[in-house]
Write a protein that holds these residues in place. Structure first.
Motif, PDB file in Angstrom:
ATOM      1  N   GLN A  32      -1.737   5.697   3.372  1.00  0.00           N
ATOM      2  CA  GLN A  32      -3.018   4.814   3.463  1.00  0.00           C
ATOM      3  C   GLN A  32      -3.764   4.883   4.801  1.00  0.00           C
ATOM      4  OE1 GLN A  32      -0.288   1.285   1.838  1.00  0.00           O
ATOM      5  NE2 GLN A  32      -2.347   1.186   0.684  1.00  0.00           N
ATOM      6  N   ASP A  59      -5.374  -4.413  -7.137  1.00  0.00           N
ATOM      7  CA  ASP A  59      -4.588  -3.820  -8.304  1.00  0.00           C
ATOM      8  C   ASP A  59      -3.595  -2.785  -7.810  1.00  0.00           C
ATOM      9  OD1 ASP A  59      -5.435  -5.585  -9.966  1.00  0.00           O
ATOM     10  OD2 ASP A  59      -6.465  -4.165 -11.439  1.00  0.00           O
ATOM     11  N   CYS A  61      -1.174  -3.347  -5.820  1.00  0.00           N
ATOM     12  CA  CYS A  61      -1.109  -3.403  -4.479  1.00  0.00           C
ATOM     13  C   CYS A  61       0.042  -3.026  -3.489  1.00  0.00           C
ATOM     14  CB  CYS A  61      -1.339  -4.926  -4.201  1.00  0.00           C
ATOM     15  SG  CYS A  61       0.022  -6.178  -4.462  1.00  0.00           S
ATOM     16  N   GLY A  62       1.131  -2.793  -4.120  1.00  0.00           N
ATOM     17  CA  GLY A  62       2.198  -2.513  -3.536  1.00  0.00           C
ATOM     18  C   GLY A  62       2.560  -3.363  -2.272  1.00  0.00           C
ATOM     19  N   VAL A  82      -2.056  -7.604  -7.005  1.00  0.00           N
ATOM     20  CA  VAL A  82      -1.013  -7.656  -8.334  1.00  0.00           C
ATOM     21  C   VAL A  82      -0.322  -6.509  -8.252  1.00  0.00           C
ATOM     22  CG1 VAL A  82      -1.642  -7.759 -10.688  1.00  0.00           C
ATOM     23  CG2 VAL A  82      -3.285  -8.856  -9.348  1.00  0.00           C
ATOM     24  N   LEU A  84       3.605  -5.141 -10.045  1.00  0.00           N
ATOM     25  CA  LEU A  84       4.771  -5.469 -10.963  1.00  0.00           C
ATOM     26  C   LEU A  84       6.190  -5.421 -10.111  1.00  0.00           C
ATOM     27  CD1 LEU A  84       4.600  -3.123 -14.348  1.00  0.00           C
ATOM     28  CD2 LEU A  84       4.698  -5.359 -13.893  1.00  0.00           C
ATOM     29  N   ASP A  85       6.046  -4.759  -8.865  1.00  0.00           N
ATOM     30  CA  ASP A  85       7.513  -4.767  -8.218  1.00  0.00           C
ATOM     31  C   ASP A  85       8.082  -5.752  -7.146  1.00  0.00           C
ATOM     32  OD1 ASP A  85       9.704  -2.691  -8.108  1.00  0.00           O
ATOM     33  OD2 ASP A  85       9.148  -2.875  -6.073  1.00  0.00           O
ATOM     34  N   ARG A 113       2.663  -9.158 -11.539  1.00  0.00           N
ATOM     35  CA  ARG A 113       2.365  -9.277 -12.665  1.00  0.00           C
ATOM     36  C   ARG A 113       1.701  -7.877 -13.246  1.00  0.00           C
ATOM     37  NH1 ARG A 113       0.127 -14.713 -14.846  1.00  0.00           N
ATOM     38  NH2 ARG A 113      -0.469 -13.252 -16.591  1.00  0.00           N
ATOM     39  N   VAL A 115      -1.216  -5.242 -14.073  1.00  0.00           N
ATOM     40  CA  VAL A 115      -2.581  -5.395 -13.753  1.00  0.00           C
ATOM     41  C   VAL A 115      -3.537  -5.632 -15.021  1.00  0.00           C
ATOM     42  CG1 VAL A 115      -2.366  -4.111 -11.622  1.00  0.00           C
ATOM     43  CG2 VAL A 115      -2.738  -2.618 -13.805  1.00  0.00           C
ATOM     44  N   ARG A 116      -2.881  -5.343 -16.438  1.00  0.00           N
ATOM     45  CA  ARG A 116      -3.768  -5.309 -17.410  1.00  0.00           C
ATOM     46  C   ARG A 116      -3.501  -6.818 -17.967  1.00  0.00           C
ATOM     47  NH1 ARG A 116      -0.630  -0.864 -20.431  1.00  0.00           N
ATOM     48  NH2 ARG A 116       1.320  -1.780 -19.016  1.00  0.00           N
ATOM     49  N   MET A 131      -6.549   1.819  -5.976  1.00  0.00           N
ATOM     50  CA  MET A 131      -6.500   3.111  -4.914  1.00  0.00           C
ATOM     51  C   MET A 131      -5.121   3.942  -5.056  1.00  0.00           C
ATOM     52  SD  MET A 131      -9.417   3.151  -3.657  1.00  0.00           S
ATOM     53  CE  MET A 131     -10.777   2.254  -3.072  1.00  0.00           C
ATOM     54  N   ASN A 132      -5.488   4.911  -4.472  1.00  0.00           N
ATOM     55  CA  ASN A 132      -4.422   6.087  -4.596  1.00  0.00           C
ATOM     56  C   ASN A 132      -3.931   6.516  -5.893  1.00  0.00           C
ATOM     57  OD1 ASN A 132      -4.105   7.013  -2.154  1.00  0.00           O
ATOM     58  ND2 ASN A 132      -3.349   5.061  -1.298  1.00  0.00           N
ATOM     59  N   SER A 134      -3.665   4.981  -8.691  1.00  0.00           N
ATOM     60  CA  SER A 134      -2.515   4.272  -9.152  1.00  0.00           C
ATOM     61  C   SER A 134      -2.725   3.964 -10.765  1.00  0.00           C
ATOM     62  CB  SER A 134      -2.094   2.972  -8.692  1.00  0.00           C
ATOM     63  OG  SER A 134      -2.065   3.043  -7.346  1.00  0.00           O
ATOM     64  N   ILE A 137      -1.181   6.045 -13.952  1.00  0.00           N
ATOM     65  CA  ILE A 137      -0.010   5.688 -14.939  1.00  0.00           C
ATOM     66  C   ILE A 137      -0.249   5.423 -16.320  1.00  0.00           C
ATOM     67  CG2 ILE A 137       1.360   4.683 -13.070  1.00  0.00           C
ATOM     68  CD1 ILE A 137       0.597   1.975 -14.802  1.00  0.00           C
ATOM     69  N   TYR A 221       6.178   9.568  -8.997  1.00  0.00           N
ATOM     70  CA  TYR A 221       5.158   8.807 -10.076  1.00  0.00           C
ATOM     71  C   TYR A 221       4.948   9.731 -11.470  1.00  0.00           C
ATOM     72  CZ  TYR A 221       3.794   6.890  -5.601  1.00  0.00           C
ATOM     73  OH  TYR A 221       3.628   6.187  -4.585  1.00  0.00           O
TER      74      TYR A 221
HETATM   75  C1  LIG Z   1       1.065   4.357  -5.759  1.00  0.00           C
HETATM   76  S1  LIG Z   1       1.371   2.824  -5.434  1.00  0.00           S
HETATM   77  C2  LIG Z   1      -0.032   1.994  -4.894  1.00  0.00           C
HETATM   78  C3  LIG Z   1       0.162   1.349  -3.686  1.00  0.00           C
HETATM   79  C4  LIG Z   1      -1.085   1.054  -2.796  1.00  0.00           C
HETATM   80  N1  LIG Z   1      -2.089   0.328  -3.684  1.00  0.00           N
HETATM   81  C5  LIG Z   1      -1.942   2.201  -2.216  1.00  0.00           C
HETATM   82  O1  LIG Z   1      -3.112   2.056  -2.344  1.00  0.00           O
HETATM   83  O2  LIG Z   1      -1.338   3.023  -1.862  1.00  0.00           O
HETATM   84  C6  LIG Z   1       1.648   1.980  -7.125  1.00  0.00           C
HETATM   85  C7  LIG Z   1       1.907   0.822  -7.429  1.00  0.00           C
HETATM   86  O3  LIG Z   1       1.556   0.554  -8.648  1.00  0.00           O
HETATM   87  C8  LIG Z   1       2.592  -0.651  -9.240  1.00  0.00           C
HETATM   88  N2  LIG Z   1       2.566  -0.652 -10.646  1.00  0.00           N
HETATM   89  C9  LIG Z   1       2.673   0.510 -11.671  1.00  0.00           C
HETATM   90  N3  LIG Z   1       2.155   0.050 -12.652  1.00  0.00           N
HETATM   91  C10 LIG Z   1       1.697  -1.334 -12.553  1.00  0.00           C
HETATM   92  C11 LIG Z   1       1.222  -2.131 -13.662  1.00  0.00           C
HETATM   93  N4  LIG Z   1       1.125  -1.909 -14.870  1.00  0.00           N
HETATM   94  N5  LIG Z   1       0.897  -3.400 -13.093  1.00  0.00           N
HETATM   95  C12 LIG Z   1       0.948  -3.576 -11.938  1.00  0.00           C
HETATM   96  N6  LIG Z   1       1.662  -3.141 -10.975  1.00  0.00           N
HETATM   97  C13 LIG Z   1       1.891  -1.625 -11.408  1.00  0.00           C
HETATM   98  C14 LIG Z   1       4.009   0.042  -8.786  1.00  0.00           C
HETATM   99  O4  LIG Z   1       4.913  -0.968  -8.772  1.00  0.00           O
HETATM  100  C15 LIG Z   1       3.520   0.544  -7.289  1.00  0.00           C
HETATM  101  O5  LIG Z   1       3.621  -0.527  -6.385  1.00  0.00           O
END
Ligand SMILES: C[S@@+](CC[C@H](N)C(=O)[O-])C[C@H]1O[C@@H](n2cnc3c(N)ncnc32)[C@H](O)[C@@H]1O
Length: 291
Positions: A32, A59, A61-62, A82, A84-85, A113, A115-116, A131-132, A134, A137, A221
């Protein structure tokens, strides 16, 4: 004295072994760059809207590092993170929110939660960030479009969605890339498996330390490797009125490197590996002339 200093240094070095290092700390240091990310986000919104954004939803957010950077920029800024973990969110509370000054931590809300379904607290944002990569998925066009639609619906009328994108011919190679982050550790980006039929790819992050130890599979991932035209089309199909790619300029001293400045364009270079931003406006508005 010299011995005491030496042993202190030794202790500090010892922190960075596979057994003792903290994977979230290593991720933040190697993956980051929240300062430059928020510079881009803040400046782009201001340019397009002629005013400053205040409510940002992050979204995926980690550890919420980006949300923390956002609220530290202005006392009027608020952030909703937001993810899930639960464990990752808790790490963010303990390590990132706790370090914020003044009332900044109170201006960050973390939601465990999907993100949807960000819920009522996730509505009305000026900016939603993913970002990154994500959002990769989501593996099918229907899934990804549905996510983009929920983002659109949750935005303020002046709102915009900003995400990043990684592409180029190297993106579909199975390869490991080593980058020494500092003298304490090396970051390894492992594009482990790529299936050209479905576009599914498995990626991993490993870390390597000066004592020779390795933290393998610190993060894993399973993504779909999307193309940029597909993402632009899906954002438009979801209902965003304007979808614009911001492409990085070239370093004048080294044409292999970017200069950190991202500008809107419809023409990119066929770089073997590139990262760009996509800015999607809920309602298309011309940028104010003076911005
Ligand atoms: C690659 S990390 C991103 C971390 C940070 N936002 C960044 O920019 O580096 C992905 C994150 O997405 C979360 N995640 C995966 N699927 C998700 C979902 N459907 N809703 C919310 N979070 C989710 C995971 O728990 C993980 O923390």
């Amino acid at each position: 004295m010299a011995t005491a200093t030496k042993s202190r240094n030794k202790k500090r070095m010892l922190k960075y072994t596979a057994a003792s290092a903290d994977r979230h700390e290593l991720y933040q240091l190697s993956v980051q760059n929240v300062e430059s990310e928020i510079d881009f986000v803040d400046e782009t919104y201001k340019k397009l809207r002629g005013k400053q954004a205040s409510l940002l939803r992050e979204d995926f957010c980690g550890t919420a590092a980006t949300s923390c950077e956002w609220v530290s920029r202005r006392s009027t800024n608020r952030a909703i993170g937001v993810d899930l973990d639960a464990e990752t969110l808790e790490w963010g509370r303990t390590h990132n929110l706790r370090k914020l000054e003044g009332d900044a931590a109170e201006r960050v809300t973390l939601l465990q939660r999907d993100v949807r379904d960000p819920g009522p607290e996730g509505m009305g944002a000026d900016i939603v960030l993913a970002m990154n990569f994500s959002y990769w998925i989501f593996q099918t066009r229907d899934e990804l479009r549905a996510y983009f639609r929920t983002v659109l619906e949750s935005l303020d009328d002046d709102g915009m969605f900003m995400c990043d994108f990684y592409g180029g011919s190297e993106a579909m190679s199975e390869q490991e890339e080593y980058r020494k982050v500092n003298r304490h550790f090396t970051y390894i980006w492992d594009q482990h498996k790529y299936n050209p039929i479905t576009g599914e790819m498995d990626c991993k992050i490993h870390f390597k330390f000066p004592d020779g130890s390795e933290m393998r599979n610190a993060f894993e991932y399973t993504w779909r490797l999307w193309t940029l035209p597909e993402i632009r089309e899906l954002l438009a199909e979801a209902g965003f009125e304007d979808v614009t790619v911001y492409w990085e300029g070239t370093d004048p001293d080294d044409e292999e490197e970017g200069n950190g400045e991202f500008e809107p364009t419809l023409v990119g270079d066929a770089d073997p590996a590139f990262i760009c931003y996509i800015v999607s406006q809920k309602k298309a508005k011309a940028a104010p002339a003076s911005a």
